[in-house]
Design a protein around this motif. Sequence first.
Motif, PDB file in Angstrom:
ATOM      1  N   LEU A 108       0.830  -1.214   0.000  1.00 11.85           N
ATOM      2  CA  LEU A 108       0.000   0.000   0.000  1.00 11.85           C
ATOM      3  C   LEU A 108       0.860   1.258   0.000  1.00 11.85           C
ATOM      4  CD1 LEU A 108      -2.760  -1.062   2.550  1.00 11.85           C
ATOM      5  CD2 LEU A 108      -3.152  -0.446   0.163  1.00 11.85           C
ATOM      6  N   THR A 109       1.956   1.207   0.766  1.00 13.91           N
ATOM      7  CA  THR A 109       2.847   2.369   0.819  1.00 13.91           C
ATOM      8  C   THR A 109       3.479   2.628  -0.539  1.00 13.91           C
ATOM      9  OG1 THR A 109       3.340   1.929   3.146  1.00 13.91           O
ATOM     10  CG2 THR A 109       4.868   3.363   1.956  1.00 13.91           C
ATOM     11  N   TRP A 110       3.940   1.573  -1.200  1.00 16.47           N
ATOM     12  CA  TRP A 110       4.558   1.718  -2.519  1.00 16.47           C
ATOM     13  C   TRP A 110       3.564   2.253  -3.542  1.00 16.47           C
ATOM     14  CZ3 TRP A 110       8.802   2.621  -4.801  1.00 16.47           C
ATOM     15  CH2 TRP A 110       9.003   2.313  -6.150  1.00 16.47           C
ATOM     16  N   SER A 111       2.344   1.727  -3.515  1.00 18.46           N
ATOM     17  CA  SER A 111       1.305   2.201  -4.441  1.00 18.46           C
ATOM     18  C   SER A 111       0.955   3.663  -4.166  1.00 18.46           C
ATOM     19  CB  SER A 111       0.041   1.337  -4.307  1.00 18.46           C
ATOM     20  OG  SER A 111       0.311  -0.012  -4.612  1.00 18.46           O
ATOM     21  N   SER A 112       0.889   4.011  -2.886  1.00 21.42           N
ATOM     22  CA  SER A 112       0.556   5.388  -2.517  1.00 21.42           C
ATOM     23  C   SER A 112       1.663   6.354  -2.939  1.00 21.42           C
ATOM     24  CB  SER A 112       0.332   5.480  -1.009  1.00 21.42           C
ATOM     25  OG  SER A 112      -0.016   6.783  -0.629  1.00 21.42           O
ATOM     26  N   LEU A 113       2.927   5.942  -2.800  1.00 22.47           N
ATOM     27  CA  LEU A 113       4.041   6.784  -3.232  1.00 22.47           C
ATOM     28  C   LEU A 113       4.007   7.019  -4.735  1.00 22.47           C
ATOM     29  CD1 LEU A 113       7.003   5.444  -1.052  1.00 22.47           C
ATOM     30  CD2 LEU A 113       6.156   7.796  -1.106  1.00 22.47           C
ATOM     31  N   LYS A 114       3.735   5.958  -5.494  1.00 23.74           N
ATOM     32  CA  LYS A 114       3.658   6.110  -6.957  1.00 23.74           C
ATOM     33  C   LYS A 114       2.513   7.034  -7.338  1.00 23.74           C
ATOM     34  CE  LYS A 114       3.560   1.721  -8.060  1.00 23.74           C
ATOM     35  NZ  LYS A 114       3.536   0.514  -8.928  1.00 23.74           N
ATOM     36  N   ALA A 115       1.391   6.881  -6.665  1.00 21.95           N
ATOM     37  CA  ALA A 115       0.240   7.744  -6.969  1.00 21.95           C
ATOM     38  C   ALA A 115       0.543   9.192  -6.631  1.00 21.95           C
ATOM     39  CB  ALA A 115      -0.985   7.255  -6.209  1.00 21.95           C
ATOM     40  N   TYR A 116       1.242   9.393  -5.521  1.00 24.76           N
ATOM     41  CA  TYR A 116       1.568  10.770  -5.100  1.00 24.76           C
ATOM     42  C   TYR A 116       2.469  11.447  -6.119  1.00 24.76           C
ATOM     43  CZ  TYR A 116       3.375  14.659  -2.386  1.00 24.76           C
ATOM     44  OH  TYR A 116       3.725  15.908  -1.974  1.00 24.76           O
ATOM     45  N   PHE A 117       3.515  10.766  -6.544  1.00 24.24           N
ATOM     46  CA  PHE A 117       4.463  11.393  -7.464  1.00 24.24           C
ATOM     47  C   PHE A 117       3.918  11.510  -8.888  1.00 24.24           C
ATOM     48  CE2 PHE A 117       7.450  10.101  -4.089  1.00 24.24           C
ATOM     49  CZ  PHE A 117       8.072  11.326  -3.891  1.00 24.24           C
ATOM     50  N   ARG A 118       2.806  10.825  -9.158  1.00 26.02           N
ATOM     51  CA  ARG A 118       2.136  11.014 -10.452  1.00 26.02           C
ATOM     52  C   ARG A 118       1.157  12.175 -10.404  1.00 26.02           C
ATOM     53  NH1 ARG A 118       0.720   4.611 -11.402  1.00 26.02           N
ATOM     54  NH2 ARG A 118       2.801   3.953 -12.102  1.00 26.02           N
ATOM     55  N   ASN A 119       0.870  12.658  -9.188  1.00 24.04           N
ATOM     56  CA  ASN A 119      -0.082  13.753  -9.005  1.00 24.04           C
ATOM     57  C   ASN A 119       0.672  15.077  -9.131  1.00 24.04           C
ATOM     58  OD1 ASN A 119      -1.932  15.668  -8.120  1.00 24.04           O
ATOM     59  ND2 ASN A 119      -2.758  14.355  -6.504  1.00 24.04           N
ATOM     60  N   ARG A 120       0.589  15.706 -10.281  1.00 19.32           N
ATOM     61  CA  ARG A 120       1.325  16.941 -10.530  1.00 19.32           C
ATOM     62  C   ARG A 120       0.875  18.073  -9.611  1.00 19.32           C
ATOM     63  NH1 ARG A 120       1.389  17.042 -17.206  1.00 19.32           N
ATOM     64  NH2 ARG A 120       2.529  15.058 -17.470  1.00 19.32           N
ATOM     65  N   GLY A 121      -0.407  18.096  -9.312  1.00 20.95           N
ATOM     66  CA  GLY A 121      -0.915  19.146  -8.426  1.00 20.95           C
ATOM     67  C   GLY A 121      -0.314  19.048  -7.037  1.00 20.95           C
ATOM     68  N   ALA A 122      -0.209  17.824  -6.524  1.00 21.13           N
ATOM     69  CA  ALA A 122       0.373  17.637  -5.194  1.00 21.13           C
ATOM     70  C   ALA A 122       1.841  18.040  -5.179  1.00 21.13           C
ATOM     71  CB  ALA A 122       0.220  16.182  -4.760  1.00 21.13           C
ATOM     72  N   ILE A 123       2.572  17.664  -6.215  1.00 23.89           N
ATOM     73  CA  ILE A 123       3.986  18.030  -6.308  1.00 23.89           C
ATOM     74  C   ILE A 123       4.135  19.548  -6.394  1.00 23.89           C
ATOM     75  CG2 ILE A 123       6.069  17.860  -7.719  1.00 23.89           C
ATOM     76  CD1 ILE A 123       5.470  15.320  -6.274  1.00 23.89           C
ATOM     77  N   PHE A 124       3.246  20.177  -7.168  1.00 27.27           N
ATOM     78  CA  PHE A 124       3.329  21.621  -7.366  1.00 27.27           C
ATOM     79  C   PHE A 124       3.137  22.364  -6.050  1.00 27.27           C
ATOM     80  CE2 PHE A 124       1.278  25.718  -8.276  1.00 27.27           C
ATOM     81  CZ  PHE A 124       2.230  26.292  -9.107  1.00 27.27           C
ATOM     82  N   PHE A 125       2.060  22.024  -5.325  1.00 27.70           N
ATOM     83  CA  PHE A 125       1.749  22.769  -4.105  1.00 27.70           C
ATOM     84  C   PHE A 125       2.687  22.438  -2.955  1.00 27.70           C
ATOM     85  CE2 PHE A 125      -2.408  23.435  -6.142  1.00 27.70           C
ATOM     86  CZ  PHE A 125      -2.565  24.788  -5.896  1.00 27.70           C
ATOM     87  N   SER A 126       3.152  21.197  -2.876  1.00 27.01           N
ATOM     88  CA  SER A 126       3.958  20.798  -1.724  1.00 27.01           C
ATOM     89  C   SER A 126       5.437  21.087  -1.892  1.00 27.01           C
ATOM     90  CB  SER A 126       3.765  19.301  -1.440  1.00 27.01           C
ATOM     91  OG  SER A 126       4.204  18.520  -2.539  1.00 27.01           O
ATOM     92  N   LEU A 127       5.942  21.129  -3.137  1.00 29.73           N
ATOM     93  CA  LEU A 127       7.372  21.304  -3.333  1.00 29.73           C
ATOM     94  C   LEU A 127       7.712  22.522  -4.190  1.00 29.73           C
ATOM     95  CD1 LEU A 127      10.151  20.182  -2.760  1.00 29.73           C
ATOM     96  CD2 LEU A 127       9.947  18.741  -4.791  1.00 29.73           C
ATOM     97  N   LEU A 128       7.067  22.645  -5.345  1.00 32.62           N
ATOM     98  CA  LEU A 128       7.433  23.719  -6.263  1.00 32.62           C
ATOM     99  C   LEU A 128       7.022  25.096  -5.742  1.00 32.62           C
ATOM    100  CD1 LEU A 128       6.768  22.140  -9.782  1.00 32.62           C
ATOM    101  CD2 LEU A 128       8.891  22.311  -8.493  1.00 32.62           C
ATOM    102  N   VAL A 129       5.865  25.186  -5.092  1.00 30.32           N
ATOM    103  CA  VAL A 129       5.434  26.485  -4.561  1.00 30.32           C
ATOM    104  C   VAL A 129       6.398  26.995  -3.499  1.00 30.32           C
ATOM    105  CG1 VAL A 129       3.652  27.644  -3.187  1.00 30.32           C
ATOM    106  CG2 VAL A 129       2.997  26.290  -5.177  1.00 30.32           C
TER     107      VAL A 129
END
Length: 360
Positions: A9-30
């Motif tokens: 579940l953790t591995w699947s959740s990590l892959k889903a998170y890093f495929r989510n561009r919006g999450a990456i944008f708000f949590s890291l790029l902003v």
Amino acid sequence: MKRSPFLMLTWSSLKAYFRNRGAIFFSLLVPLMIMGIFGLINFGNSTPSVNIGVVDQAHNQVSGRIISSLQGIKAVKLHTGALDSERHELQQGNRDLVAVLPASIGQGSTAITAYYNQGNPQNSQVAIAIMNQFVDRASFAFAGISPSLTLDTRPVQSRNLTYVDFLVPGMIALSIMQTGLFGVVFTFVQWKQRGILRRLMATPMRVSDFFFSQLATRLTTVALQIVVLLAVGLFVFHFHFAGNLLYLLIVGIIGGGIFLAMGLAISGASKSEETAAPIANLVSLPLMFLSGIFFSRSNMPEWLQTITQYSPLTYVSDALRSISIDGASLWAIRTDLLGIFIWLAIAVVIATRLFKWEVV
């Protein structure tokens, strides 16, 4: 060999998170963008300066000595010109003080007229003090008198901290909050609306495996954010890091738990993204601007400092800043850690009460 449901579940959740561009944008790029903008502006790292205009009506040795002395001061931006033009600049707010050196200077007791900017008393008083100093020096030199008192200055090596040194730990704290709140809120609200959480409950999956996998995913991204932001601060903005990276990660991960629990509470209380977004912003915006992320809380009114010192983001940012700048140990920041653990307990209790598996 049976694979652990938690790890899967953790591995699947990590892959889903890093495929989510919006999450990456708000949590890291902003946070990276904000740190880049404020780092380039570099508030507070420029030398304070005063604008002094000089009208030289004497053009002799004494007036030349005063002007050359003023030109040698880094804190002074010196301007010379005619009386009318310099007074006009003063009235426009472009000068802090305009000094008129009369034609009689150097020929006896002479008064130097100084017009100062009443609208900017702080800079004006600094300019007046500088002018008084150099007028006194010129008077002693002209009279051939040695001052009875002199100042013996001696350099001492000290820390040369900049605004970037204040900013980087604050941006790490901000990214931790962004990940916990927005990374969790919108994901779980979408899952509730689509019925994904309800269907997951119908599977043999244990609830504990699901929650701990989500917790591991978010805290892994928190650790990654800390490393990335710290690296950018070190190599791009020359951040003076004097602490222990492990201590920084420990505080960041524990602090991240507060905002993960807050995110779960908000997602549990919200029926849709339209209601979740205002609640998340209502929580994050006051914390962002009142917790000493961009500027020191010492600039706030005293009553507001008293209130904001108890905010969860203040505890996290202060602890990260103490570790990063002062090289503090975990024991040295025990007060901030106590505040972090208290807020973590409060947030977990609220999340337990409010979280729901489906839209009610």
